[in-house]
Design a protein around this motif. Structure first.
Motif, PDB file in Angstrom:
ATOM      1  N   GLY A 169      51.460  34.103 -59.542  1.00 11.65           N
ATOM      2  CA  GLY A 169      50.716  35.135 -60.081  1.00 11.65           C
ATOM      3  C   GLY A 169      49.283  35.379 -59.348  1.00 11.65           C
ATOM      4  N   ALA A 170      48.640  36.552 -59.682  1.00  9.73           N
ATOM      5  CA  ALA A 170      47.235  36.683 -58.967  1.00  9.73           C
ATOM      6  C   ALA A 170      46.230  35.706 -59.595  1.00  9.73           C
ATOM      7  N   GLN A 171      46.396  35.595 -61.116  1.00 11.36           N
ATOM      8  CA  GLN A 171      45.366  34.597 -61.452  1.00 11.36           C
ATOM      9  C   GLN A 171      45.301  33.157 -60.760  1.00 11.36           C
ATOM     10  N   HIS A 172      46.460  32.696 -60.172  1.00 10.53           N
ATOM     11  CA  HIS A 172      46.496  31.544 -59.573  1.00 10.53           C
ATOM     12  C   HIS A 172      45.801  31.850 -58.328  1.00 10.53           C
ATOM     13  N   THR A 194      33.949  43.066 -65.603  1.00  9.28           N
ATOM     14  CA  THR A 194      34.955  42.516 -64.928  1.00  9.28           C
ATOM     15  C   THR A 194      35.980  42.110 -65.437  1.00  9.28           C
ATOM     16  N   TYR A 195      37.315  41.710 -64.636  1.00 13.34           N
ATOM     17  CA  TYR A 195      38.560  41.070 -65.258  1.00 13.34           C
ATOM     18  C   TYR A 195      37.872  39.655 -65.839  1.00 13.34           C
ATOM     19  N   PRO A 196      37.775  39.301 -66.994  1.00  7.40           N
ATOM     20  CA  PRO A 196      37.145  38.243 -67.264  1.00  7.40           C
ATOM     21  C   PRO A 196      37.809  36.637 -66.915  1.00  7.40           C
ATOM     22  N   HIS A 244      40.067  49.325 -60.928  1.00  8.10           N
ATOM     23  CA  HIS A 244      38.986  48.295 -61.355  1.00  8.10           C
ATOM     24  C   HIS A 244      39.484  48.154 -62.702  1.00  8.10           C
ATOM     25  N   ASN A 245      39.733  46.779 -63.059  1.00  6.50           N
ATOM     26  CA  ASN A 245      39.717  46.455 -64.429  1.00  6.50           C
ATOM     27  C   ASN A 245      38.426  46.034 -64.860  1.00  6.50           C
ATOM     28  N   PRO A 246      38.027  46.547 -66.142  1.00  5.30           N
ATOM     29  CA  PRO A 246      38.522  47.407 -67.024  1.00  5.30           C
ATOM     30  C   PRO A 246      38.267  48.958 -66.782  1.00  5.30           C
ATOM     31  N   ALA A 272      39.677  40.992 -52.292  1.00  7.98           N
ATOM     32  CA  ALA A 272      39.912  42.166 -53.066  1.00  7.98           C
ATOM     33  C   ALA A 272      41.435  41.850 -53.834  1.00  7.98           C
ATOM     34  N   ASP A 273      41.088  42.020 -55.142  1.00 10.76           N
ATOM     35  CA  ASP A 273      41.994  41.686 -56.162  1.00 10.76           C
ATOM     36  C   ASP A 273      42.946  43.088 -56.291  1.00 10.76           C
ATOM     37  N   GLU A 274      43.782  43.272 -55.704  1.00 11.15           N
ATOM     38  CA  GLU A 274      44.514  44.592 -55.737  1.00 11.15           C
ATOM     39  C   GLU A 274      45.849  44.526 -56.390  1.00 11.15           C
ATOM     40  N   THR A 275      45.714  43.756 -57.686  1.00  8.49           N
ATOM     41  CA  THR A 275      46.885  43.588 -58.681  1.00  8.49           C
ATOM     42  C   THR A 275      47.300  44.992 -59.019  1.00  8.49           C
ATOM     43  N   MET A 276      46.322  46.093 -59.198  1.00  8.81           N
ATOM     44  CA  MET A 276      46.703  47.326 -59.720  1.00  8.81           C
ATOM     45  C   MET A 276      46.709  48.390 -58.815  1.00  8.81           C
ATOM     46  N   ALA A 277      46.484  48.045 -57.373  1.00 13.10           N
ATOM     47  CA  ALA A 277      46.466  48.974 -56.563  1.00 13.10           C
ATOM     48  C   ALA A 277      47.604  49.831 -56.474  1.00 13.10           C
ATOM     49  N   GLY A 300      47.559  40.313 -54.372  1.00 18.12           N
ATOM     50  CA  GLY A 300      48.606  41.192 -54.987  1.00 18.12           C
ATOM     51  C   GLY A 300      49.437  40.369 -55.951  1.00 18.12           C
ATOM     52  N   SER A 301      49.997  41.123 -56.689  1.00 16.48           N
ATOM     53  CA  SER A 301      51.025  40.514 -57.609  1.00 16.48           C
ATOM     54  C   SER A 301      52.029  41.319 -58.046  1.00 16.48           C
ATOM     55  N   LEU A 302      53.094  41.004 -58.650  1.00 18.36           N
ATOM     56  CA  LEU A 302      54.140  41.609 -59.397  1.00 18.36           C
ATOM     57  C   LEU A 302      53.833  41.716 -60.876  1.00 18.36           C
ATOM     58  N   GLY A 303      52.869  40.818 -61.247  1.00 16.46           N
ATOM     59  CA  GLY A 303      52.567  40.827 -62.883  1.00 16.46           C
ATOM     60  C   GLY A 303      52.385  41.999 -63.372  1.00 16.46           C
ATOM     61  N   LYS A 304      51.608  42.860 -62.901  1.00 17.74           N
ATOM     62  CA  LYS A 304      51.488  44.248 -63.439  1.00 17.74           C
ATOM     63  C   LYS A 304      52.277  45.317 -63.281  1.00 17.74           C
ATOM     64  N   THR A 305      52.790  45.315 -61.889  1.00 16.42           N
ATOM     65  CA  THR A 305      53.911  46.434 -61.605  1.00 16.42           C
ATOM     66  C   THR A 305      55.237  46.154 -62.137  1.00 16.42           C
ATOM     67  N   LEU A 310      56.949  37.457 -64.852  1.00 15.72           N
ATOM     68  CA  LEU A 310      57.273  37.132 -63.425  1.00 15.72           C
ATOM     69  C   LEU A 310      56.112  36.670 -62.659  1.00 15.72           C
ATOM     70  N   ARG A 311      56.223  35.455 -62.751  1.00 19.17           N
ATOM     71  CA  ARG A 311      54.801  34.699 -62.317  1.00 19.17           C
ATOM     72  C   ARG A 311      54.780  34.836 -60.690  1.00 19.17           C
ATOM     73  N   ILE A 312      54.757  35.846 -59.872  1.00 16.89           N
ATOM     74  CA  ILE A 312      54.704  35.868 -58.569  1.00 16.89           C
ATOM     75  C   ILE A 312      53.398  36.921 -58.145  1.00 16.89           C
TER      76      ILE A 312
HETATM   77  C1  LIG Z   1      42.695  42.340 -62.197  1.00 17.15           C
HETATM   78  C2  LIG Z   1      43.350  41.402 -62.425  1.00 17.15           C
HETATM   79  N1  LIG Z   1      43.695  40.335 -61.480  1.00 17.15           N
HETATM   80  C3  LIG Z   1      44.830  39.398 -61.957  1.00 17.15           C
HETATM   81  C4  LIG Z   1      45.518  39.344 -63.181  1.00 17.15           C
HETATM   82  C5  LIG Z   1      46.376  38.159 -63.205  1.00 17.15           C
HETATM   83  O1  LIG Z   1      47.547  38.808 -62.845  1.00 17.15           O
HETATM   84  P1  LIG Z   1      48.859  37.757 -62.816  1.00 17.15           P
HETATM   85  O2  LIG Z   1      49.621  37.993 -64.066  1.00 17.15           O
HETATM   86  O3  LIG Z   1      49.720  38.103 -61.405  1.00 17.15           O
HETATM   87  O4  LIG Z   1      48.372  36.488 -62.763  1.00 17.15           O
HETATM   88  C6  LIG Z   1      45.126  40.340 -63.967  1.00 17.15           C
HETATM   89  C7  LIG Z   1      45.758  40.421 -65.274  1.00 17.15           C
HETATM   90  O5  LIG Z   1      45.324  41.147 -66.302  1.00 17.15           O
HETATM   91  C8  LIG Z   1      44.091  41.541 -63.679  1.00 17.15           C
HETATM   92  O6  LIG Z   1      44.024  42.392 -64.491  1.00 17.15           O
END
Ligand SMILES: Cc1ncc(COP(=O)(O)O)c(C=O)c1O
Length: 469
Positions: A169-172, A194-196, A244-246, A272-277, A300-305, A310-312
């Motif tokens: 995941g992107a958090q990791h 920001t994303y906390p 950008h989150n939020p 650049a956290d492009e999880t939402m891009a 990047g991540s598949l978590g949001k899309t 799916l922790r990738i």
């Molecule tokens: C901006 C941002 N980055 C990272 C994450 C974490 O993503 P992941 O589920 O891929 O770990 C989130 C989840 O809310 C997010 O909003």
């Protein structure tokens, strides 16, 4: 154990005074901080005397607030250890998500993409090919790294598989990057709000956060950015240029180049956290990654899309940084699960189709939320977002926390504005997800309208300056 000084705790409390007795308001705000996760379990609150001095309240008032929290099970007072934050285990109201019928909009997420179950079945069919190997995979399956690299290429950023590391995941990814890029005490530039959990990861790595303002309508404050780079010379800048989150803000192309030029001058690594891009709703073509404009590490991540379960996720960086990240990874985990990676490969082979479905859901969700809020709460300022999962609503009065508490008692969980800032800022804002269906969104807006009108027109507590550098 986190030991909170009276000064720090007062900052977290923000404008806590409402219309009730002071002891009840203080207890309520503290309870919200605990329920939101802003006050971690096990943290020690300041001593009553110290807090009463800082808040200019009588000691009796603070004692009564602490007693109320103790009675409700949110504080344990142990002789010699002070007042320790806890969660009352058996009480229903401490596990809000488990209360039957509670609607949880504190998470901005979509349900799993409908293609996921089929992708998982196909991945399971491929698993036997992998079983002769030990299965520990710290950098990612070559085929998956190749598929992710190819996708960057299609979005205008030629990429080699060697520039990709697959993460849990992107958090990791953000946590790992923070550990590798930051030394204890280094400064890290972070957007405000920001994303906390991104900020949490930076703090956990010993980084000192320097905030730069982002607003939904005006985006990034370039002057603030310039000053922050000049004064703080940050080791790392953690940014979300696309959706950008939020706030849902999108960084202007000219600002992207400007940001990377500033970073180059101070030797700052931009992450650049492009999880939402790729959750764009209105763009005519693919959203280009930040690194098209200059050196930047991408997450990047598949978590949001696709699905949060799916922790990738992945990191795109130069191979020497990838090598350092792989080395650093072993202290915490020994690799990304192979079966999940096979699922990700399947998913990526149908990614365009999956994304098209997600965009349709989000477009409908955004339009629905905008329409319902305009009808029920016409004074709220609801910025139109062009993608991502959330909008950052200005509710006009600095009462986001009490509103969130009132919604909670009506069966709706939301993240109050201050969750996305620090020191009590953003009490005028509420993050609302656009990712939910008609029944949930309709109910959420009804609850919000009822909670809002029940709060009445009490005089607004003093407002805050937005975080500035
Ligand atoms: C901006 C941002 N980055 C990272 C994450 C974490 O993503 P992941 O589920 O891929 O770990 C989130 C989840 O809310 C997010 O909003």
């Amino acid at each position: 154990m986190l030991i909170l000084s009276a000064t720090r705790f007062t900052g977290m409390l923000g404008a806590w005074r409402g219309r009730g007795p002071a002891y009840a308001d203080l207890a309520d705000r503290t309870r919200l901080l605990i329920l939101d996760g802003r006050l971690p379990i096990g943290a020690r609150l300041p001593a009553e005397r110290e807090l009463s001095t800082r808040l200019q309240l009588s000691r009796t008032t603070v004692s009564a607030a602490y007693a109320r929290l103790r009675d409700a099970g949110y504080l344990q007072s142990l002789r010699g250890s002070g007042s320790i934050v806890c969660i009352p285990g058996a009480r229903q109201d401490t596990a809000p998500a488990a209360v039957p019928g509670t609607l949880d909009l504190s998470k901005a997420a979509l349900p799993a993409a409908p293609q996921l179950a089929e992708a998982a079945a196909a991945a399971l069919g491929q698993l036997p090919e992998m079983l002769a190997e030990p299965g520990y995979d710290p950098v990612g399956l070559p085929a998956l790294r190749g598929a992710i690299a190819e996708r960057y290429g299609a979005r205008g950023l030629p990429t080699e598989p060697g520039q990709i590391m697959v993460t849990i995941g992107a958090q990791h990814a953000v946590a790992l990057l923070s550990r590798v890029l930051l030394q204890r005490g280094d400064t890290a530039l972070v957007e405000s709000p920001t994303y906390p959990h991104g900020a949490d990861a930076i703090r956990a790595a010993g980084g000192r956060i320097v905030p730069v303002a982002v607003t939904p309508r005006d985006g990034w404050d370039f002057e603030g950015l310039e000053q922050a780079f000049r004064r703080a010379r940050p080791a790392m800048a953690y940014m979300m240029p696309d959706f950008h989150n939020p706030t849902g803000a999108v960084m202007e192309p000219s600002l992207r180049a400007g940001l990377l030029a500033l970073a180059a001058r101070t030797g700052t690594v931009v992450v650049a956290d492009e999880t939402m891009a790729e959750l764009d709703i209105d763009s005519p073509g693919p959203v280009t990654p930040l690194a098209v404009h200059g050196p930047a590490v991408l997450v990047g991540s598949l978590g949001k899309t696709v699905w949060g379960g799916l922790r990738i996720g992945w990191i795109r960086a130069e191979p020497d940084l990838i090598a350092r990240l792989v080395q650093a990874r072993f202290a915490n985990d020994l690799g990304t699960p192979v079966l999940e990676q096979l699922v990700a490969l399947q998913v990526l082979s149908r990614y365009d189709e999956i994304l098209a479905g997600r965009r349709e859901l989000l477009r409908a969700g955004r339009d629905r939320l905008e329409g319902l809020l305009a009808a029920a709460l016409p004074d709220w300022d609801v910025p139109r977002v062009a993608g991502g999962l959330t909008t950052w609503v200005n509710i006009g009065r600095p009462v986001s926390s009490p509103l969130t508490l009132a919604a909670r008692s009506r069966g709706l969980l939301l993240a109050a504005g201050p969750v996305f800032g620090s020191d009590g800022v953003f009490e005028r804002f509420l993050r609302l997800p656009i990712s939910y269906g008609a029944p949930e969104t309709t109910r959420a807006v009804e609850v919000l309208a009822s909670a809002w009108s029940a709060m009445g027109e009490s005089p607004a507590p003093p407002s805050y300056q937005p975080a500035v550098v």
